[in-house]
Design a protein around this motif. Structure first.
Motif, PDB file in Angstrom:
ATOM      1  N   VAL A 274       1.215  -1.397   0.015  1.00  0.00           N
ATOM      2  CA  VAL A 274       0.149   0.112   0.412  1.00  0.00           C
ATOM      3  C   VAL A 274       1.083   1.108  -0.251  1.00  0.00           C
ATOM      4  O   VAL A 274       0.394   1.961  -0.923  1.00  0.00           O
ATOM      5  CB  VAL A 274      -1.161   0.033   1.054  1.00  0.00           C
ATOM      6  CG1 VAL A 274      -1.334   1.381   1.566  1.00  0.00           C
ATOM      7  CG2 VAL A 274      -2.152  -0.844   0.879  1.00  0.00           C
ATOM      8  N   ALA A 275       1.602   1.468   0.647  1.00  0.00           N
ATOM      9  CA  ALA A 275       2.407   2.554   1.151  1.00  0.00           C
ATOM     10  C   ALA A 275       3.812   2.494  -0.136  1.00  0.00           C
ATOM     11  O   ALA A 275       3.545   3.949  -1.296  1.00  0.00           O
ATOM     12  CB  ALA A 275       3.683   2.592   2.004  1.00  0.00           C
ATOM     13  N   ALA A 276       4.162   1.498  -0.316  1.00  0.00           N
ATOM     14  CA  ALA A 276       5.689   2.131  -1.181  1.00  0.00           C
ATOM     15  C   ALA A 276       5.111   1.053  -3.407  1.00  0.00           C
ATOM     16  O   ALA A 276       6.359   1.002  -4.138  1.00  0.00           O
ATOM     17  CB  ALA A 276       6.386   1.649  -1.290  1.00  0.00           C
ATOM     18  N   GLY A 277       4.244   0.397  -3.235  1.00  0.00           N
ATOM     19  CA  GLY A 277       4.435  -0.350  -4.217  1.00  0.00           C
ATOM     20  C   GLY A 277       3.869   0.281  -5.412  1.00  0.00           C
ATOM     21  O   GLY A 277       3.149   1.039  -5.419  1.00  0.00           O
ATOM     22  N   VAL A 278       3.767  -0.358  -6.840  1.00  0.00           N
ATOM     23  CA  VAL A 278       4.077   0.729  -7.763  1.00  0.00           C
ATOM     24  C   VAL A 278       2.647   0.275  -8.702  1.00  0.00           C
ATOM     25  O   VAL A 278       2.210   1.420  -9.077  1.00  0.00           O
ATOM     26  CB  VAL A 278       5.510  -0.124  -8.345  1.00  0.00           C
ATOM     27  CG1 VAL A 278       5.601   0.984 -10.165  1.00  0.00           C
ATOM     28  CG2 VAL A 278       7.131  -0.060  -7.863  1.00  0.00           C
ATOM     29  N   SER A 279       2.974  -1.118  -8.716  1.00  0.00           N
ATOM     30  CA  SER A 279       0.734  -0.615  -9.562  1.00  0.00           C
ATOM     31  C   SER A 279       0.220  -0.105  -8.329  1.00  0.00           C
ATOM     32  O   SER A 279      -0.408   0.563  -9.058  1.00  0.00           O
ATOM     33  CB  SER A 279       1.372  -2.239  -9.626  1.00  0.00           C
ATOM     34  OG  SER A 279       1.616  -3.047  -9.430  1.00  0.00           O
ATOM     35  N   THR A 280       0.309  -0.290  -6.930  1.00  0.00           N
ATOM     36  CA  THR A 280      -0.822   0.772  -6.549  1.00  0.00           C
ATOM     37  C   THR A 280      -0.861   2.189  -6.573  1.00  0.00           C
ATOM     38  O   THR A 280      -1.855   3.159  -6.647  1.00  0.00           O
ATOM     39  CB  THR A 280      -0.972   0.163  -4.640  1.00  0.00           C
ATOM     40  OG1 THR A 280       0.482   0.180  -4.207  1.00  0.00           O
ATOM     41  CG2 THR A 280      -1.308  -1.276  -4.569  1.00  0.00           C
ATOM     42  N   THR A 281       0.184   2.380  -6.883  1.00  0.00           N
ATOM     43  CA  THR A 281       0.581   4.126  -7.014  1.00  0.00           C
ATOM     44  C   THR A 281       0.292   4.619  -7.989  1.00  0.00           C
ATOM     45  O   THR A 281      -0.452   5.621  -8.310  1.00  0.00           O
ATOM     46  CB  THR A 281       1.680   4.365  -6.329  1.00  0.00           C
ATOM     47  OG1 THR A 281       2.763   3.919  -5.211  1.00  0.00           O
ATOM     48  CG2 THR A 281       2.271   5.829  -6.429  1.00  0.00           C
ATOM     49  N   LEU A 282       0.574   3.968  -9.267  1.00  0.00           N
ATOM     50  CA  LEU A 282       0.189   3.678 -10.952  1.00  0.00           C
ATOM     51  C   LEU A 282      -1.549   4.115 -10.857  1.00  0.00           C
ATOM     52  O   LEU A 282      -1.972   4.808 -11.129  1.00  0.00           O
ATOM     53  CB  LEU A 282       0.420   2.906 -11.664  1.00  0.00           C
ATOM     54  CG  LEU A 282       1.750   2.553 -11.908  1.00  0.00           C
ATOM     55  CD1 LEU A 282       1.823   1.684 -12.698  1.00  0.00           C
ATOM     56  CD2 LEU A 282       2.467   4.144 -12.581  1.00  0.00           C
TER      57      LEU A 282
END
Lengths: 182, 170
Positions: free
Chosen positions: A96-104
């Motif tokens: 949740v904090a640093a995931g690339v897909s989640t931030t995208l």
């Protein structure tokens, strides 16, 4: 006939209660007077508090003081249950904090309309883009001392051959051995 | 003995996982690994309860699921860790070295494209007329992530190092 004992003992029940307390401690340390700014430290402290809570519950119960094989087995089981919960929390938190897909995905949802790939990736974090991400993850890699930076070249350290061979074996095991990235 | 049943069940899972990940069509096999883990756990528990005089379910389950969570963590690292992918990209060259710019242009951009492909594949985004647009499923997923970030105050933790993050995120 199945000889299965399903009813959890006091020690195991205490470990479930302590496991549930991990996200609560984490949430309490995320704001207000108890705020711990560093995420790693926050998770570490939440874990320590949950384990202390569990130990307190176990010591105040009567099962441990029987000192039999059942109590020893339950103590190990309880510790494993809490550790599993802490590890699961860590996995979800990192995602949740640093995931690339989640931030995208979050960035796409905060954009009012459709986006073109280049401007999107250049500022997908609303303040940082793919280049910053690259620098961040390269720093993470260099921090493991498996590789070093010489001028503008990444060089694998000789001593890292064995850990990398293990990593290659894991990639083969999980069927990721084909190189990705084009 | 109950702990041993958990350990043996996990050994069975270790043998099953490489088979099931090769059966699935999708790149992310977490779902299929979890399904296999539950099936093996069920089979192991039944077998243990049949053969042992008494099987303590929680002792058996705790060891099994602890080891399984570690296995899933290892899977996640192999699947999604950009640092690991970068390390292997450099390691797979003949000289075990790579220019930073080549690593970025040729490899890292490819890893990011894979992530975007995964969003498209998972039905969370669509590619329409040369642009990306979020789908309703993607929007509800993003709302969930935003809520979790708010609860755990994760606003400034999207990168691991603040030092590289010269521009403060919003």
């Amino acid at each position: 006939v199945l000889a299965l004992v399903i009813a959890p003992s006091q020690i195991v029940t205490a470990s479930f209660v302590a496991s549930v307390s991990v996200p609560f401690f984490l949430s309490a340390l995320s704001r207000g007077p108890c705020l711990v700014r560093d995420l790693r430290q926050r998770l570490r402290l939440s874990s320590v508090l949950a384990i202390a809570f569990w130990i307190g519950m176990v010591l105040s119960g009567d099962e441990l003081w029987r000192f039999d094989a059942k109590a020893a087995g339950d103590l190990l089981a309880g510790a494993l249950i809490i550790l599993s919960c802490i590890l699961t929390t860590l996995i979800i938190l990192l995602l949740v904090a640093a995931g690339v897909s989640t931030t995208l995905l979050v960035s796409l949802s905060t954009n009012p309309g459709p986006v073109e790939i280049e401007p999107w990736l250049a500022d997908y974090g609303h303040g940082f883009g793919v280049r910053d991400l690259f620098r961040d993850r390269l720093n993470l890699l260099l921090g493991t001392h498996a590789a070093v930076l010489r001028e503008s070249t990444v060089v694998i350290v000789r001593g890292a051959r064995i850990p990398i061979a293990l990593l290659e074996a894991a990639m083969l095991y999980f069927d990721f051995s084909k190189p990705t990235g084009r | 003995m109950s702990l041993l049943v958990g350990l043996l069940s996990f050994a069975a899972l270790v043998i099953v996982v490489p088979v099931v990940v090769r059966l699935g069509q999708r790149r992310n096999a977490i779902g299929i690994i979890m399904a296999a883990a539950m099936a093996v756990h069920l089979a192991g528990t039944i077998a243990g309860a049949v053969f042992l005089a008494e099987l303590d379910y929680w002792q058996n389950a705790s060891l099994y699921w602890f080891a399984t969570v570690i296995l899933i963590y290892a899977y996640g690292t192999c699947y999604r860790s950009l640092s690991v992918l970068m390390l292997l990209a450099v390691y797979r060259t003949a000289s075990r070295t790579m220019e930073v710019e080549t690593l970025y242009d040729v490899h890292f951009r490819g890893f990011i494209r894979d992530r975007i492909d995964a969003l498209l594949e998972g039905g969370r985004a669509e590619f329409r007329d040369g642009r990306f647009v979020i789908t309703p499923a993607g929007r509800s997923g993003a709302a969930l992530i935003l809520r979790a970030r708010r609860v755990f105050a994760l606003k400034e933790s999207r990168l691991y190092f603040n030092t590289t993050n010269r521009i403060e995120p919003g």
